[in-house]
Design an enzyme around this catalytic site. Structure first.
Site, PDB file in Angstrom:
ATOM      1  N   ASN A  43       0.837  -1.195   0.000  1.00 42.61           N
ATOM      2  CA  ASN A  43       0.000   0.000   0.000  1.00 42.61           C
ATOM      3  C   ASN A  43       0.875   1.248   0.000  1.00 42.61           C
ATOM      4  O   ASN A  43       1.975   1.265   0.545  1.00 42.61           O
ATOM      5  CB  ASN A  43      -1.000  -0.002   1.157  1.00 42.61           C
ATOM      6  N   GLU A  56      -3.050  -4.698  -3.128  1.00 40.55           N
ATOM      7  CA  GLU A  56      -3.538  -5.544  -4.212  1.00 40.55           C
ATOM      8  C   GLU A  56      -3.459  -4.824  -5.550  1.00 40.55           C
ATOM      9  O   GLU A  56      -3.062  -5.408  -6.562  1.00 40.55           O
ATOM     10  CB  GLU A  56      -4.988  -5.978  -3.948  1.00 40.55           C
ATOM     11  N   CYS A  89     -10.710  -3.519  -4.304  1.00 35.15           N
ATOM     12  CA  CYS A  89      -9.690  -4.527  -4.618  1.00 35.15           C
ATOM     13  C   CYS A  89     -10.320  -5.883  -4.927  1.00 35.15           C
ATOM     14  O   CYS A  89      -9.796  -6.637  -5.745  1.00 35.15           O
ATOM     15  CB  CYS A  89      -8.687  -4.638  -3.482  1.00 35.15           C
TER      16      CYS A  89
END
Length: 134
Positions: A43, A56, A89
Site C-alpha cells: 500500500n 492488491e 480490490c
C-alpha cells in the site's frame, strides 16, 4: 516450498516497504499468475486521501507490467486479525482472476488466518461481457 509459502514470504517482504505515514497500517500482497510468475505490491498512502494505492492494486499493476493478465492465487498480509481486500480490490482481483474459485489467502505476520475463494469474497461483482449489445 508451497505456492502459499512463497506468496506469504513475498507479501511479507512487500509489506515492509509500504508507505503508510498517515495510518501506520502496512499491507503487502503477492499474486501467483497463471504463467507461473510471482509479483507483489504494497500500500502507498497519499496526503490527498483517497488517492493512495492498496497493496492488491500495486501487485496487479506489477503483474500487468510483467506481461501477465491472469491470477491463480493471492496472499494479502497485514498486522491484523483479518485484513480482507477492500471492495474495490475485490473487483480488481475479480477482473484478473483465472476463475471464480481462485484462492485468496488472508494472513497476518504469524501466518494464514483464513482462505476465501473469489466467489466468496465477491459473489456478484461486475463481469466482463464477451459481447457488447447494440
Amino acid at each position: 516450498m508451497s505456492a502459499f509459502d512463497k506468496l506469504f514470504q513475498e507479501a511479507k517482504a512487500a509489506r515492509e516497504t509500504a508507505y503508510a505515514p498517515y495510518s501506520n497500517f502496512q499491507v503487502g500482497a503477492a499474486l501467483l499468475t497463471s504463467d507461473g510468475k510471482v509479483v507483489s505490491g504494497c500500500n502507498v498512502e497519499n496526503g490527498a486521501f483517497p488517492e493512495g494505492t492498496c497493496a492488491e492494486g500495486g501487485a496487479i499493476a506489477a503483474m500487468v507490467r510483467a506481461g501477465s493478465t491472469k491470477i491463480d492465487e493471492v496472499v494479502v498480509l497485514a498486522d491484523a486479525a483479518l485484513c480482507t481486500p477492500c471492495g474495490g480490490c475485490r473487483q480488481k482481483l475479480s477482473e484478473f482472476a483465472s476463475n471464480r474459485q481462485i484462492k485468496i489467502h488472508v494472513a497476518n505476520l504469524e501466518g494464514l488466518r483464513r482462505t476465501f475463494t473469489m466467489e466468496e469474497l465477491l459473489p456478484a461483482g461486475f463481469e466482463l461481457n464477451e459481447q457488447i449489445e447494440d
